[in-house]
Scaffold this motif. Structure first.
Motif, short mmCIF file in Angstrom:
data_model
loop_
_atom_site.label_atom_id
_atom_site.label_comp_id
_atom_site.label_asym_id
_atom_site.label_seq_id
_atom_site.Cartn_x
_atom_site.Cartn_y
_atom_site.Cartn_z
N ALA A 103 -0.86 7.62 4.92
CA ALA A 103 -0.89 6.96 6.23
C ALA A 103 -2.30 6.83 6.78
CB ALA A 103 -0.01 7.74 7.21
N ASP A 104 -3.15 7.82 6.49
CA ASP A 104 -4.52 7.78 7.00
C ASP A 104 -5.32 6.64 6.38
OD1 ASP A 104 -6.80 8.97 8.49
OD2 ASP A 104 -7.57 9.32 6.47
N ARG A 105 -5.17 6.45 5.08
CA ARG A 105 -5.89 5.37 4.40
C ARG A 105 -5.40 4.01 4.91
NH1 ARG A 105 -9.01 4.91 -0.26
NH2 ARG A 105 -8.65 7.12 -0.72
N ILE A 106 -4.10 3.87 5.09
CA ILE A 106 -3.56 2.60 5.59
C ILE A 106 -4.07 2.34 7.01
CG2 ILE A 106 -1.43 1.43 6.30
CD1 ILE A 106 -0.04 2.85 3.94
N ALA A 107 -4.15 3.38 7.83
CA ALA A 107 -4.61 3.23 9.21
C ALA A 107 -6.07 2.80 9.27
CB ALA A 107 -4.42 4.54 9.97
N ARG A 108 -6.86 3.19 8.26
CA ARG A 108 -8.28 2.83 8.23
C ARG A 108 -8.51 1.42 7.70
NH1 ARG A 108 -8.88 7.69 5.29
NH2 ARG A 108 -9.78 6.49 3.55
N THR A 109 -7.46 0.77 7.23
CA THR A 109 -7.58 -0.54 6.58
C THR A 109 -7.23 -1.65 7.55
OG1 THR A 109 -6.96 0.48 4.47
CG2 THR A 109 -6.80 -1.92 4.62
N VAL A 110 -8.02 -2.71 7.51
CA VAL A 110 -7.74 -3.91 8.30
C VAL A 110 -6.85 -4.84 7.47
CG1 VAL A 110 -8.71 -5.96 9.39
CG2 VAL A 110 -9.89 -3.75 9.60
N PHE A 111 -5.72 -5.22 8.02
CA PHE A 111 -4.82 -6.18 7.38
C PHE A 111 -4.88 -7.48 8.17
CE2 PHE A 111 -3.26 -2.02 6.22
CZ PHE A 111 -2.91 -2.16 4.89
N THR A 112 -5.16 -8.58 7.48
CA THR A 112 -5.34 -9.86 8.16
C THR A 112 -4.82 -10.99 7.27
OG1 THR A 112 -6.97 -11.38 9.11
CG2 THR A 112 -7.68 -10.06 7.24
N ASP A 113 -4.54 -12.12 7.89
CA ASP A 113 -4.17 -13.31 7.13
C ASP A 113 -5.28 -14.35 7.15
OD1 ASP A 113 -4.04 -14.20 9.72
OD2 ASP A 113 -1.90 -14.68 9.69
N CYS A 119 0.83 -1.21 0.00
CA CYS A 119 0.00 0.00 0.00
C CYS A 119 0.86 1.25 0.00
CB CYS A 119 -0.94 -0.01 1.21
SG CYS A 119 -2.24 -1.27 1.12
N ARG A 120 1.93 1.25 0.79
CA ARG A 120 2.82 2.41 0.79
C ARG A 120 3.48 2.59 -0.58
NH1 ARG A 120 4.87 -0.46 5.46
NH2 ARG A 120 3.77 0.23 7.34
N THR A 121 3.90 1.48 -1.16
CA THR A 121 4.60 1.53 -2.46
C THR A 121 3.73 2.12 -3.55
OG1 THR A 121 5.95 -0.39 -1.87
CG2 THR A 121 5.74 0.11 -4.21
N VAL A 122 2.42 1.80 -3.52
CA VAL A 122 1.54 2.29 -4.59
C VAL A 122 0.96 3.67 -4.28
CG1 VAL A 122 0.95 -0.06 -5.26
CG2 VAL A 122 -0.57 1.18 -3.69
#
Length: 437
Positions: free
Chosen positions: A65-75, A58-61
């Motif tokens: 930071a705000d959009r990443i913080a609002r996103t749930v990352f899970t496996d 997400c950072r690369t594309v």
């Protein structure tokens, strides 16, 4: 031509289209790059076996930071699919077994599924599409990838009254590529092993494109989605540039290379001696069509279409495909129109595992792009009759007997667990569609 308007209406109503993305590799990352620039489209959940890698993608594309913080990352794909107010699941793992599991979970949860995972689609897509239809959700091929783009062109041709003679894509191909292993793949891409490694390029994945497997998988998906036939003896990969499509990609009885009309085929960007084809279609897709009458044939000439000498065969093509950058079309079509951008309607094409060398009893198969097998496009009826082992299952199975170089592997050649979830799904599809043949 109304997707953006429909999306704007959803956004104005405070009901954005919400996506759960499974797999933040190259395809997924390309999709993520576009999301911030499409108002009304959101990806609140990203599933990946490496959550930190997904965040870094997400950072690369360019996500802030705000959009990443609002996103749930899970496996945990199953939990992500079952929970939340998602409209659609995008399956972009590339693993057939995992893809089938995620597709069925999405269907059970009442969510649309966009199957970037064409490997899973070819292994059991006709069955999954039928299950989705019965559940009232959309199961769709992924726009931006070549099967969906080709299916769109086929639909255009038929909807305008043309007979589809051939449809497919371009690729870089020579006959010797079928036996290439990951050890020798980079020389064919003009890279050293060190350069590829530093770029994070997976040799087995890239080899599946080179050895013909990926082409076979994509053509099977097109055949199953569009009701087209597959060549009896497998893909021909004729060298052909865009100007020669109407001449070469027509039936043999009319001077071309096709055994009949209405088939899928891949054209090569290399002549058989390795020279580049003039105006090749390596990155694109095409459809060859036939004029239904003399008047239409005359219009071909009047409006500058390239045709064969008879003037009856012409071609339309798209020179490039943009992979995940275009994926939003499938997502929005499923949610806003309740329509797939390509979907299996039958079982017409299959991809059988073929030995890359003489294989010995006791050896373990290593799947597409590996050291042991490549995938060959075959008619589904012939695959069922021969008991051919699909390439999507030719991974971590042990050979029960020797198999000669170039031979199609069969179920009887390998030891397998009949209770395995993926094998049961494949067997269920074979049983469900055997009556067609």
């Amino acid at each position: 031509m109304n997707l953006y308007r429909l999306l704007q209406a959803r956004a104005s109503a405070g009901k954005p289209v919400r996506v759960a993305l499974i797999g933040a590799g190259k395809f997924g990352s390309m999709f993520l790059a576009q999301v911030p620039h499409v108002p009304g489209l959101e990806v609140p959940v990203i599933v990946d076996i490496d959550r930190e890698r997904a965040r870094e993608a997400c950072r690369t594309v360019g996500w802030d930071a705000d959009r990443i913080a609002r996103t749930v990352f899970t496996d945990d794909g199953a939990r992500a699919i079952a929970g939340g107010a998602m409209d659609v699941v995008v399956e972009a793992t590339g693993n057939p077994a995992v893809g089938i599991r995620h597709a069925r979970a999405a269907i059970a949860a009442g969510k649309h599924i966009v199957m970037v995972n064409v490997e899973a689609d070819v292994l059991a897509g006709p069955l999954l599409a039928e299950e989705a239809r019965k559940a009232g959700v959309v199961y769709s091929l992924a726009y931006g990838d070549q099967p969906a783009l080709t299916a769109e062109m086929v639909d255009w041709a038929r909807a305008t009254g043309f007979r589809v003679v051939a449809a497919g894509k371009g690729t870089k191909y020579l006959p010797a590529y079928h036996d290439v292993t990951p050890d020798g793949v980079w020389q064919h891409y003009g890279l050293t092993a060190g350069e590829a490694q530093s770029a994070g390029m997976n040799p087995q994945m890239f080899n599946s494109f080179l050895d013909g497997t990926k082409s076979a998988i994509e053509m099977a998906a097109i055949a199953n989605a569009c009701g087209l036939d597959v060549p009896t003896e497998g893909l021909l990969f004729p060298p052909c540039g865009v100007d020669d499509l109407p001449h070469i990609m027509r039936p043999r009885e009319h001077g071309g290379v096709l055994e009949r009309s209405g088939v899928v085929e891949v054209v090569s960007s290399l002549e058989r001696d390795g020279r580049p084809v003039f105006r090749d279609l390596r990155w694109g897709v095409y459809v060859v069509l036939e004029a239904p009458n003399d008047y239409a044939a005359g219009c071909f000439r009047q409006y500058g279409l390239k045709t064969d000498a008879s003037g009856r065969y012409a071609a339309m093509y798209k020179p490039y495909h943009l992979i995940g950058l275009e994926l939003g079309i499938s997502v929005l079509s499923a949610v806003l129109r309740n329509e797939p951008t390509g979907q299996a309607t039958g079982f017409r094409g299959d991809v059988a595992a073929v030995a890359k060398r003489n294989l010995r009893a006791g050896e373990m198969l290593d799947g597409e792009g590996g050291y042991t097998v490549w995938g060959k496009l075959v008619p589904a009826a012939a695959s069922l009759k021969a008991g051919a082992l699909p390439i999507g299952l030719a991974h971590r199975l042990t050979l029960r007997q020797d198999v000669a170089h170039g031979a199609v592997l069969r179920w009887s050649d390998v030891a397998f667990d009949a209770g395995n979830e993926t094998i049961r799904a494949r067997k269920a599809m074979e049983a469900a569609f055997a009556a067609q043949h």
